[in-house]
Design a protein around this motif. Structure first.
Motif, PDB file in Angstrom:
ATOM      1  N   TYR A 115      -5.538   4.626   8.721  1.00 18.72           N
ATOM      2  CA  TYR A 115      -6.851   4.462   9.358  1.00 18.72           C
ATOM      3  C   TYR A 115      -7.919   4.161   8.305  1.00 18.72           C
ATOM      4  CZ  TYR A 115      -5.111   6.460  13.792  1.00 18.72           C
ATOM      5  OH  TYR A 115      -4.447   6.702  14.970  1.00 18.72           O
ATOM      6  N   GLN A 116      -7.844   4.871   7.181  1.00 19.01           N
ATOM      7  CA  GLN A 116      -8.818   4.653   6.109  1.00 19.01           C
ATOM      8  C   GLN A 116      -8.680   3.253   5.534  1.00 19.01           C
ATOM      9  OE1 GLN A 116     -11.471   6.365   5.065  1.00 19.01           O
ATOM     10  NE2 GLN A 116     -11.844   4.648   3.667  1.00 19.01           N
ATOM     11  N   TRP A 117      -7.463   2.765   5.413  1.00 17.18           N
ATOM     12  CA  TRP A 117      -7.235   1.408   4.918  1.00 17.18           C
ATOM     13  C   TRP A 117      -7.863   0.387   5.861  1.00 17.18           C
ATOM     14  CZ3 TRP A 117      -4.904  -2.963   6.841  1.00 17.18           C
ATOM     15  CH2 TRP A 117      -4.673  -3.997   5.928  1.00 17.18           C
ATOM     16  N   ILE A 118      -7.719   0.602   7.163  1.00 20.99           N
ATOM     17  CA  ILE A 118      -8.330  -0.312   8.145  1.00 20.99           C
ATOM     18  C   ILE A 118      -9.848  -0.276   8.011  1.00 20.99           C
ATOM     19  CG2 ILE A 118      -8.661  -0.761  10.606  1.00 20.99           C
ATOM     20  CD1 ILE A 118      -5.819   0.404  11.033  1.00 20.99           C
ATOM     21  N   ARG A 119     -10.424   0.941   7.889  1.00 24.45           N
ATOM     22  CA  ARG A 119     -11.881   1.060   7.748  1.00 24.45           C
ATOM     23  C   ARG A 119     -12.377   0.423   6.451  1.00 24.45           C
ATOM     24  NH1 ARG A 119     -10.922   6.208  10.050  1.00 24.45           N
ATOM     25  NH2 ARG A 119     -10.760   7.145   7.971  1.00 24.45           N
ATOM     26  N   VAL A 167       0.851  -1.193   0.000  1.00 27.93           N
ATOM     27  CA  VAL A 167       0.000   0.000   0.000  1.00 27.93           C
ATOM     28  C   VAL A 167       0.887   1.243   0.000  1.00 27.93           C
ATOM     29  CG1 VAL A 167      -1.744   1.300   1.291  1.00 27.93           C
ATOM     30  CG2 VAL A 167      -1.846  -1.193   1.233  1.00 27.93           C
ATOM     31  N   ASP A 168       0.477   2.259  -0.736  1.00 27.79           N
ATOM     32  CA  ASP A 168       1.134   3.565  -0.688  1.00 27.79           C
ATOM     33  C   ASP A 168       0.316   4.447   0.246  1.00 27.79           C
ATOM     34  OD1 ASP A 168       2.226   6.091  -1.066  1.00 27.79           O
ATOM     35  OD2 ASP A 168       2.608   5.758  -3.200  1.00 27.79           O
ATOM     36  N   LEU A 169       0.889   4.799   1.391  1.00 34.74           N
ATOM     37  CA  LEU A 169       0.183   5.617   2.376  1.00 34.74           C
ATOM     38  C   LEU A 169       0.371   7.109   2.125  1.00 34.74           C
ATOM     39  CD1 LEU A 169       0.969   3.600   5.631  1.00 34.74           C
ATOM     40  CD2 LEU A 169      -1.141   3.571   4.283  1.00 34.74           C
ATOM     41  N   GLY A 170       1.134   7.445   1.072  1.00 33.87           N
ATOM     42  CA  GLY A 170       1.281   8.861   0.767  1.00 33.87           C
ATOM     43  C   GLY A 170       2.652   9.280   0.300  1.00 33.87           C
ATOM     44  N   THR A 218       8.029  11.879  19.230  1.00 39.14           N
ATOM     45  CA  THR A 218       9.461  11.970  19.529  1.00 39.14           C
ATOM     46  C   THR A 218       9.895  10.878  20.495  1.00 39.14           C
ATOM     47  OG1 THR A 218       9.305  14.358  19.239  1.00 39.14           O
ATOM     48  CG2 THR A 218      11.281  13.522  20.293  1.00 39.14           C
ATOM     49  N   SER A 219       9.028  10.550  21.451  1.00 36.53           N
ATOM     50  CA  SER A 219       9.364   9.526  22.433  1.00 36.53           C
ATOM     51  C   SER A 219       8.995   8.124  21.956  1.00 36.53           C
ATOM     52  CB  SER A 219       8.648   9.811  23.755  1.00 36.53           C
ATOM     53  OG  SER A 219       7.258   9.989  23.542  1.00 36.53           O
ATOM     54  N   LYS A 220       8.469   8.007  20.740  1.00 35.97           N
ATOM     55  CA  LYS A 220       8.074   6.733  20.124  1.00 35.97           C
ATOM     56  C   LYS A 220       7.088   5.942  20.990  1.00 35.97           C
ATOM     57  CE  LYS A 220      12.097   4.961  18.611  1.00 35.97           C
ATOM     58  NZ  LYS A 220      13.117   5.999  18.681  1.00 35.97           N
ATOM     59  N   ASN A 221       6.252   6.647  21.756  1.00 31.31           N
ATOM     60  CA  ASN A 221       5.183   5.973  22.485  1.00 31.31           C
ATOM     61  C   ASN A 221       3.837   6.250  21.819  1.00 31.31           C
ATOM     62  OD1 ASN A 221       4.934   8.636  23.194  1.00 31.31           O
ATOM     63  ND2 ASN A 221       5.058   8.300  25.405  1.00 31.31           N
ATOM     64  N   GLY A 222       3.869   6.420  20.501  1.00 34.03           N
ATOM     65  CA  GLY A 222       2.651   6.640  19.740  1.00 34.03           C
ATOM     66  C   GLY A 222       2.964   7.198  18.369  1.00 34.03           C
ATOM     67  N   LEU A 223       1.918   7.340  17.551  1.00 37.47           N
ATOM     68  CA  LEU A 223       2.040   7.936  16.222  1.00 37.47           C
ATOM     69  C   LEU A 223       1.421   9.324  16.235  1.00 37.47           C
ATOM     70  CD1 LEU A 223       1.077   4.775  14.161  1.00 37.47           C
ATOM     71  CD2 LEU A 223       3.341   5.799  14.271  1.00 37.47           C
ATOM     72  N   ARG A 224       1.878  10.185  15.343  1.00 27.32           N
ATOM     73  CA  ARG A 224       1.423  11.578  15.351  1.00 27.32           C
ATOM     74  C   ARG A 224       0.081  11.728  14.646  1.00 27.32           C
ATOM     75  NH1 ARG A 224       6.667  15.452  14.169  1.00 27.32           N
ATOM     76  NH2 ARG A 224       8.050  14.566  15.755  1.00 27.32           N
ATOM     77  N   GLU A 225      -0.942  12.093  15.428  1.00 23.84           N
ATOM     78  CA  GLU A 225      -2.240  12.368  14.833  1.00 23.84           C
ATOM     79  C   GLU A 225      -2.123  13.588  13.913  1.00 23.84           C
ATOM     80  OE1 GLU A 225      -4.946  10.588  15.013  1.00 23.84           O
ATOM     81  OE2 GLU A 225      -4.139   9.118  16.445  1.00 23.84           O
ATOM     82  N   GLY A 226      -2.898  13.567  12.836  1.00 18.80           N
ATOM     83  CA  GLY A 226      -2.834  14.656  11.869  1.00 18.80           C
ATOM     84  C   GLY A 226      -1.870  14.392  10.731  1.00 18.80           C
ATOM     85  N   ASP A 227      -1.093  13.304  10.834  1.00 16.42           N
ATOM     86  CA  ASP A 227      -0.189  12.930   9.749  1.00 16.42           C
ATOM     87  C   ASP A 227      -1.004  12.274   8.633  1.00 16.42           C
ATOM     88  OD1 ASP A 227       1.933  12.110   8.169  1.00 16.42           O
ATOM     89  OD2 ASP A 227       2.368  10.351   9.402  1.00 16.42           O
ATOM     90  N   GLU A 228      -0.820  12.728   7.404  1.00 13.07           N
ATOM     91  CA  GLU A 228      -1.590  12.212   6.274  1.00 13.07           C
ATOM     92  C   GLU A 228      -1.424  10.703   6.121  1.00 13.07           C
ATOM     93  OE1 GLU A 228      -1.947  12.755   1.397  1.00 13.07           O
ATOM     94  OE2 GLU A 228      -0.282  13.654   2.520  1.00 13.07           O
ATOM     95  N   LYS A 229      -0.223  10.200   6.329  1.00 16.39           N
ATOM     96  CA  LYS A 229       0.016   8.762   6.156  1.00 16.39           C
ATOM     97  C   LYS A 229      -0.723   7.958   7.221  1.00 16.39           C
ATOM     98  CE  LYS A 229       4.573   9.272   5.987  1.00 16.39           C
ATOM     99  NZ  LYS A 229       4.721  10.732   5.791  1.00 16.39           N
ATOM    100  N   LEU A 230      -0.822   8.507   8.436  1.00 17.30           N
ATOM    101  CA  LEU A 230      -1.583   7.814   9.480  1.00 17.30           C
ATOM    102  C   LEU A 230      -3.074   7.835   9.152  1.00 17.30           C
ATOM    103  CD1 LEU A 230      -1.671   6.366  12.203  1.00 17.30           C
ATOM    104  CD2 LEU A 230      -1.776   8.605  13.320  1.00 17.30           C
ATOM    105  N   ASP A 231      -3.566   8.980   8.671  1.00 21.50           N
ATOM    106  CA  ASP A 231      -4.977   9.066   8.268  1.00 21.50           C
ATOM    107  C   ASP A 231      -5.281   8.053   7.164  1.00 21.50           C
ATOM    108  OD1 ASP A 231      -5.406  11.090  10.075  1.00 21.50           O
ATOM    109  OD2 ASP A 231      -5.190  12.705   8.610  1.00 21.50           O
ATOM    110  N   ASN A 232      -4.358   7.897   6.240  1.00 22.92           N
ATOM    111  CA  ASN A 232      -4.559   6.937   5.147  1.00 22.92           C
ATOM    112  C   ASN A 232      -4.536   5.499   5.675  1.00 22.92           C
ATOM    113  OD1 ASN A 232      -4.778   8.954   3.227  1.00 22.92           O
ATOM    114  ND2 ASN A 232      -2.612   8.906   2.679  1.00 22.92           N
TER     115      ASN A 232
END
Length: 507
Positions: free
Chosen positions: A356-360, A249-252, A340-354
């Motif tokens: 989420y859309q792939w999962i949906r 998949v290309d996330l962006g 920065t602390s790698k205890n999560g992913l950055r909300e608002g990142d286009e690749k993360l939104d994509n």
């Protein structure tokens, strides 16, 4: 006319150290940051030996713990870049995304900037029979590494590699097990939790033999134990569409491989003894361990996601659901950005939104499993749905919104039935509890009955539903059934279980 004035923005080391500390929620995340650096080094240099030893030594006097993370990597070649805040010049894999990790973790582990030390040895150091030592305090100026020639290497592993050591306060050590049931405070028990945490976070890394991780534990009495960290994996009951597989998949910003599993996890087992792959904290079919889990190259970045993807609040009727997603790529620009602390992913990142859309796109809306519910309301909703689906009577009325005592004219007098059913057999009303009934529930059912009679409706049967009914409730039902309502008709109550009506509740 414009002129300029110089601004001195060189930070003070102590203030900088205090500022970059505290980015982690627990000691587990701090240790993970150091493990990340080791795994990144293995991956970036294709090392043949990939061992990590994490030593925990309890101090007898105050319970503080000396923690050492040692790896068999190639050593730190670019010391300047490695100790420069925000520099990615020493990056060796997507795990080195920000250039803050090592410094953030040290500052969080040792806020006083007084007890950490790093030893590192490259192949060039080996050839010169030396190693380098960098120790507290961290400085902006006059910061240097000591070159130790002809001295014994202070590690357990031979050859090249890096050792990070710091003294951890007892309170910081206890954050490993914070929030776990039973209030775990024992040194060895907390070490067990750390073993599971590491096995969960790096399960993909361990499973693919990208690193072998061992805990070396010594308590205040000198008792010693070695524990190999195994990959902590879910116990799948079944898969749901689309099941298990992989997709490019290309996330962006370039293609990544998505390895996925959509499924139901088994209920937690009664685990009396700990082993290095047994999940006590994770994969427990609970609200805190279900949902969506996202990994990058086998390393977990976030888990227990639900609302972020599907919206709406999470509910325990979704506790069965587990979706695991592992993104594989060596190109960090193609992957969602991490915190920065790698205890999560950055909300608002286009690749993360994509993503989420792939999962949906694969699971548009998870279905509730009301048998996991902790409240009878959800069980009655499910029963109502089933009765409407299977009752062939076209004139039936089956609903959970039916109110009684409407004829009083006062809205405050109205009471809502748990379930109302009108079909060719007559009118049946329901009152229930998820677990066990009491005498009060019998009288609640009687109130529903009397309310219908008051409104001019003749009920035919009342059913009390629960997982079980004590003998006292059954005896009371027998007594009430000898009585008559205001129309002179006998009450007709019956006790049934959820299983009797086709709903099996998970225990």
């Amino acid at each position: 006319m414009e002129t300029s004035m110089a601004i001195n923005n060189r930070p003070h080391a102590d203030e900088l150290w205090a500022g970059i500390g505290g980015h982690f929620d627990s000691l587990c995340q701090i240790v993970n940051e150091f493990i990340d650096n080791s795994i990144s080094n293995f991956s970036g240099n294709n090392t043949m030996t990939r061992n990590i030893i994490i030593s925990l030594v309890e101090t007898a006097q105050n319970g503080d713990v000396t923690i050492t993370i040692e790896d068999s990597g190639t050593g730190i070649r670019k010391l300047n870049e490695a100790f420069t805040l925000g520099s990615c010049a020493a990056s060796e894999s997507p795990l080195n995304e920000h250039g803050f990790g090592l410094k953030h973790a040290l500052a969080s582990a040792n806020p006083k900037n007084d007890s950490w030390v790093i030893y590192t040895r490259t192949q060039e150091d080996m050839d010169a029979e030396q190693y380098k030592k960098i120790e507290a305090p961290y400085k902006i100026e006059d910061f240097s590494a000591k070159i130790c020639k002809n001295e014994k290497w202070p590690g357990k592993l031979n050859g090249t590699g890096t050792i990070i050591r710091f003294v951890c306060k007892r309170e910081m050590y206890k954050t490993i097990a914070r929030g776990m049931r039973g209030g775990i405070t024992n040194f060895r028990s907390i070490a067990d939790v750390l073993c599971e945490d590491i096995g969960f976070v790096y399960s993909g890394v361990i499973e693919e033999n990208k690193a072998g991780i061992t805990l070396d534990i010594v308590d205040a009495n000198g008792d010693h134990i070695n524990r190999s960290v195994g990959a902590v994996k879910p116990d799948w009951e079944d898969y749901i569409k689309p099941g298990s597989g992989s997709q490019e998949v290309d996330l962006g910003n370039g293609k990544v491989i998505i390895e996925y599993q959509f499924g139901k996890i088994n209920k937690k087992q009664d685990r009396k003894e700990f082993d290095n792959t047994t999940a006590r904290k994770y994969y427990q079919k609970s609200m805190s361990t279900s949902g969506v889990e996202i990994r990058i190259n086998g390393r977990v970045l976030c888990y227990n996601l639900f609302k972020e993807i599907w919206g709406g609040e999470k509910h325990n009727s979704f506790n069965y659901l587990l979706v695991t997603v592992n993104l594989k790529s060596k190109d960090k620009e193609a992957l969602p950005k991490t915190r920065t602390s790698k205890n999560g992913l950055r909300e608002g990142d286009e690749k993360l939104d994509n993503l989420y859309q792939w999962i949906r796109s694969n699971l548009n809306e998870p279905q509730k499993d009301v048998t996991l519910s902790d409240h009878e309301t959800d069980l009655f909703e499910e029963l109502c749905k089933r009765m409407n689906q299977y009752d062939p009577d076209p004139g039936k009325i089956i609903k959970t919104e039916m109110e009684v005592f409407i004829s009083t004219g006062n809205p405050k007098d109205r009471v809502r039935l748990d379930l109302y059913c009108k079909n060719s057999y007559g009118i049946t009303i329901y009152e229930g509890k998820k677990d066990i009934t009491t005498s009060k529930d019998v009288y609640q059912l009687r109130m529903y009955w009397d309310g219908l009679v008051y409104d001019g409706i003749k009920p035919g049967k009342g059913i009390l539903l629960a997982a079980s009914h004590p003998n006292s409730v059954k005896e009371l039902i027998s007594i009430v059934n000898t009585m008559c309502d205001t129309n002179g008709n006998n009450y007709n109550f019956e006790a049934k279980t959820w299983e009797d009506v086709g709903i099996v509740i998970q225990k």
